[in-house]
Design an enzyme around this catalytic site. Structure first.
Site, short mmCIF file in Angstrom:
data_model
loop_
_atom_site.label_atom_id
_atom_site.label_comp_id
_atom_site.label_asym_id
_atom_site.label_seq_id
_atom_site.Cartn_x
_atom_site.Cartn_y
_atom_site.Cartn_z
N LYS A 146 0.09 -5.19 40.30
CA LYS A 146 0.69 -4.16 39.91
C LYS A 146 -0.10 -3.06 39.78
O LYS A 146 -1.14 -3.21 38.79
CB LYS A 146 1.85 -4.49 38.93
CG LYS A 146 2.75 -3.44 38.78
CD LYS A 146 3.88 -4.20 37.39
CE LYS A 146 4.76 -3.03 37.07
NZ LYS A 146 5.78 -3.35 36.00
N SER A 168 10.72 -2.71 37.12
CA SER A 168 9.81 -1.74 37.77
C SER A 168 8.70 -2.46 38.76
O SER A 168 8.17 -1.86 39.48
CB SER A 168 8.89 -1.15 36.71
OG SER A 168 7.93 -1.97 35.94
N SER A 228 11.00 -6.57 34.04
CA SER A 228 10.33 -5.94 35.29
C SER A 228 9.64 -7.01 36.08
O SER A 228 9.19 -6.58 37.19
CB SER A 228 9.30 -4.87 34.74
OG SER A 228 9.97 -3.38 34.69
N1 GLN Z 1 14.10 -1.68 33.32
C1 GLN Z 1 13.45 -1.72 32.32
C2 GLN Z 1 13.18 -0.21 31.93
O1 GLN Z 1 13.35 0.69 32.69
C3 GLN Z 1 12.33 -2.82 31.98
C4 GLN Z 1 10.91 -2.06 32.56
C5 GLN Z 1 9.98 -2.93 32.30
O2 GLN Z 1 10.18 -4.29 31.97
N2 GLN Z 1 8.75 -2.52 32.62
O3 GLN Z 1 12.50 0.23 30.74
#
Ligand code: GLN
Length: 495
Positions: A91, A166, A190
């Protein structure tokens, strides 16, 4: 459910064999790391145009690293490489010397790290090869990868739909067969949510299990790195290579971490699976609810005991998370000011330092990141701190205690990873509906416990078969129970 191959469109690829066997083949010289890298590079060249899993491909570095692994094997040192020839995508918010680390943000579009993250060093030492950096929602804020400054990633099961987020690029790269495994970061889901939407495994270990040294910080009390893979066993093999105390991350735990990959196939004889009433919400898509029901029937057939548990605070997880995570983000992202780090705006004559800061940040950060910074700054500001941030910390404690009580009655908690399957681009256009995608995943981070998403089956939507992910959660540091239970259920859901 029948084998995934029967349903797979051409962009989806399942693993040829378990990663542990592939690495054994590389160590024994039955195949070479180089031929494996060449295979993945060819597949990426043919199909990543349609998916956009990657921000950057490291073709030359990957070939050179593969040749080095093959040379080590020839020299008789292969036995030291548990991940010999494993091809891994990273990532793009985890730093490495090779290439750029952009966080899919204009702010860091040209950022090159002078050092490797601890997870990178550990994987390399285990014989893994890095193929490139994967796309994400800008600074890991989002649930669809639509917030990337470099364009969205598409879901290999249906390219008209999002891969989740994400870590959408890392999930799509595994699902599309561009690598053996990948790394993501999970602050509120994410890793697990995109794994669910792309039909692969995504594993968030206990807070503190894996060093975050070299992970670009989002919410430091929530962030954790973990693997995506084709199976629970493959995820365990990658996890074994990255787990453990690191002096460079003061939050990393000094807990026992015996290797788990060889153990995951052992079933748990008297598994108690807790199913929270709140996870059977009417807001779940019908196909998601059906997959959960089938999994429970399969688990019962294996001799598992299904226990009703209560997690009534499930619903306040979203509001708690969307106070704590933005508060921490507003502090972590203060360093991107155009001077210490990041994009620097051009000033007009007469503009001062204040203008440099605000212009750089306005140009460098996309709308969702700006929203989070504003929200975080607001909830921390005097006059509002007690009403929002302090209350969220109190809620956090209650959420943790609620899990502690649930785990008195069961070994693991099972439910859907996401209330919905992969949705079409633009399908969640207001921020709140996007945030609600995280209803089953944020409390795992709030409580600091481990969670894993695996494919439980498929649901039809719009004439397409889409993967449905199921999530297991376990008490802190109970990764062995979590992974063994997940491997059991993964098998049961496939048969
Ligand atoms: N979808 C969540 C957010 O927008 C989680 C993001 C993540 O785990 N980095 O913050």
């Amino acid at each position: 459910m029948s084998a995934a191959e029967n349903l797979s469109p051409s962009l989806v690829a399942s693993a040829a064999k378990p990663l542990v066997e592939i690495c054994a083949d590389v160590r024994a010289g039955r195949t070479t790391a180089r031929s494996r890298v060449d295979h993945f590079l060819a597949r990426i060249a043919a199909h990543d145009g349609a998916i956009h899993a990657f921000n950057e491909i490291h073709a030359d570095a990957a070939r050179a690293a593969a040749d080095a692994v093959d040379a080590q094997v020839k020299a008789g040192r292969g036995q030291d490489l548990p991940l010999a020839g494993a091809v891994i995508a990273i990532k793009d918010n985890i730093v490495m010397r090779e290439g750029k680390t952009t966080c899919s943000s204009k702010m860091l579009a040209n950022y090159r790290s002078p050092f490797d993250a601890t997870v990178i060093e550990r994987l390399r030492a285990a014989g893994a090869i890095f193929i490139g950096k994967t796309n994400l929602d800008e600074f890991a804020m989002g649930s669809s990868t639509e917030n990337s400054a470099f364009g969205a990633t598409r879901n290999p099961w249906d390219t008209a739909r999002v891969p989740g987020g994400s870590s959408g690029g890392s999930a799509a790269a595994v699902a599309a067969g561009f690598c053996d495994a990948s790394l993501g970061s999970d602050t509120g889901g994410s890793i697990r949510q995109p794994a669910a939407l792309c039909g692969c495994v995504g594993f968030k270990p206990t807070y503190g299990r894996v060093s975050r040294y070299g992970l670009v910080a989002f919410g430091s009390s929530l962030d954790q790195i973990g693997p995506f893979a084709h199976s629970v066993a493959d995820a365990a093999l990658v996890y074994d290579a990255i787990v453990g105390r690191d002096e460079l991350d003061s939050t990393s735990a000094d807990a026992e971490c015996a290797p788990l990959a060889a153990k995951v196939a052992e079933p748990l004889p008297k598994l108690r699976i807790g199913v929270p009433r709140e996870y059977r919400s009417s807001a779940n898509a019908p196909g998601v609810a059906a997959v959960l029901d089938r999994a429970l029937a399969a688990a019962k057939a294996l001799g598992a005991e299904i226990v009703d548990v209560d997690l009534p605070l499930t619903d306040i997880g979203i509001s708690t998370y969307y106070v704590i995570a933005p508060a921490e983000a507003s502090s972590n992202l203060a360093r991107y000011d155009g001077i210490r780090y990041g994009h620097r705006a051009k000033l007009a004559p007469g503009e001062d330092l204040e203008a440099l800061y605000s212009k750089s940040r306005a140009e460098g950060f996309g709308p969702e990141v700006q929203r989070r910074i504003l929200l975080g700054t607001y909830v921390l500001s005097s006059g509002y701190y007690d009403a929002y941030y302090k209350r969220a910390l109190q809620a956090r404690r209650l959420i943790k205690e609620e899990f502690d009580r649930a785990f008195e009655k069961c070994d693991v908690v099972l439910g859907p990873t996401s209330p919905v399957v992969a949705f079409p681009f633009g399908g969640k256009s207001d921020p709140l509906s996007m945030y609600l995608c995280d209803v089953y995943t944020v409390n795992t981070n709030i409580a600091g416990i481990p969670g894993i998403s695996f494919n439980g089956g498929f649901a039809e939507e719009g004439g397409v078969q889409l993967p449905v992910g199921l999530q297991l959660q376990a008490p802190a540091f109970a990764e062995e129970t979590l992974l063994r239970a997940a491997a059991m259920l993964e098998r049961a859901c496939k048969s």
